[in-house]
Motif scaffolding. Sequence first.
Motif, short mmCIF file in Angstrom:
data_model
loop_
_atom_site.label_atom_id
_atom_site.label_comp_id
_atom_site.label_asym_id
_atom_site.label_seq_id
_atom_site.Cartn_x
_atom_site.Cartn_y
_atom_site.Cartn_z
N THR A 84 19.21 -7.94 -12.53
CA THR A 84 18.81 -7.07 -11.42
C THR A 84 17.49 -7.53 -10.84
O THR A 84 17.33 -7.61 -9.61
CB THR A 84 18.73 -5.61 -11.89
N VAL A 85 16.54 -7.85 -11.70
CA VAL A 85 15.23 -8.35 -11.24
C VAL A 85 15.42 -9.63 -10.44
O VAL A 85 14.84 -9.79 -9.35
CB VAL A 85 14.28 -8.57 -12.44
N ASP A 86 16.26 -10.54 -10.93
CA ASP A 86 16.52 -11.79 -10.22
C ASP A 86 17.16 -11.54 -8.86
O ASP A 86 16.79 -12.16 -7.86
CB ASP A 86 17.41 -12.72 -11.05
N LEU A 88 16.99 -8.81 -7.01
CA LEU A 88 16.00 -8.22 -6.11
C LEU A 88 15.01 -9.27 -5.61
O LEU A 88 14.66 -9.28 -4.42
CB LEU A 88 15.26 -7.07 -6.79
N ASP A 89 14.56 -10.15 -6.48
CA ASP A 89 13.63 -11.21 -6.05
C ASP A 89 14.27 -12.07 -4.96
O ASP A 89 13.62 -12.40 -3.96
CB ASP A 89 13.24 -12.10 -7.24
N ARG A 90 15.54 -12.41 -5.14
CA ARG A 90 16.25 -13.24 -4.15
C ARG A 90 16.37 -12.51 -2.81
O ARG A 90 16.08 -13.07 -1.75
CB ARG A 90 17.63 -13.59 -4.70
N LEU A 92 14.60 -9.86 -1.69
CA LEU A 92 13.28 -9.55 -1.10
C LEU A 92 12.63 -10.79 -0.48
O LEU A 92 11.88 -10.67 0.49
CB LEU A 92 12.36 -8.92 -2.14
N ALA A 93 12.91 -11.97 -1.01
CA ALA A 93 12.34 -13.19 -0.46
C ALA A 93 12.84 -13.45 0.96
O ALA A 93 12.16 -14.11 1.76
CB ALA A 93 12.70 -14.38 -1.35
N THR A 122 17.21 -4.63 3.51
CA THR A 122 16.33 -4.89 2.37
C THR A 122 14.87 -4.66 2.73
O THR A 122 14.12 -4.04 1.96
CB THR A 122 16.53 -6.33 1.86
N ALA A 126 12.32 -2.04 1.11
CA ALA A 126 11.06 -2.52 0.51
C ALA A 126 9.85 -1.80 1.12
O ALA A 126 8.92 -1.42 0.39
CB ALA A 126 10.93 -4.03 0.71
#
Length: 191
Positions: A84-86, A88-90, A92-93, A122, A126
């Motif tokens: 999930t963290v990965d 979201l990082d993808r 959000l980038a 997204t 954010a």
Amino acid sequence: MEQPGVRDPAPEPLQFVQDLVNTVDLESDRDELRTAAEAAAWARGQGLSGRHFDAGALADVLTLREALRDVCAAHAGTDVPAATVDALDRLLARAPLRLTLDAEGRAAVRPTDGLTGAAGVTAAAAAAIARASADGTWQRLKACAADSCRWVYYDRSPAGRSRWCTMAICGSRAKMRTYRKNSRADAPEPG
């Protein structure tokens, strides 16, 4: 999508995040975002651009939705999965934000102009999370602890320790399951 008996909506800006995650009702298997066209219509209904919603954008919005559900579950005491963290990082980038200042010098985080599709959704999520984090309300947006429900609700309890979207439905079911389990464990063995 509205679930019967569930608490009042989250305050702004968290209502956007709550509305996004609750576009699917896991118990009834009703989903407002089954197609790219439905995702585009939902985005327009939220005041966002409905442009550039294809199958890839729909997949990203659905990934965002479930990742935010996992994060809201973490607010109630679970861990956020590494996947999930990965994810979201993808996501959000690809959804940049910008800092703006008003005439009185107040700062606000906003989506970068021109974002559409999944990046627009997204970035809006954010920005809402950033505002809610700043005002201390983000941790109160939670996912119901009932595995069959996982509806996202805003915890208005004084101590902020609520676990279920509604005590009348999910809380009662959980307490009844615990009672039955304990009753069976305490029952004398036959013979």
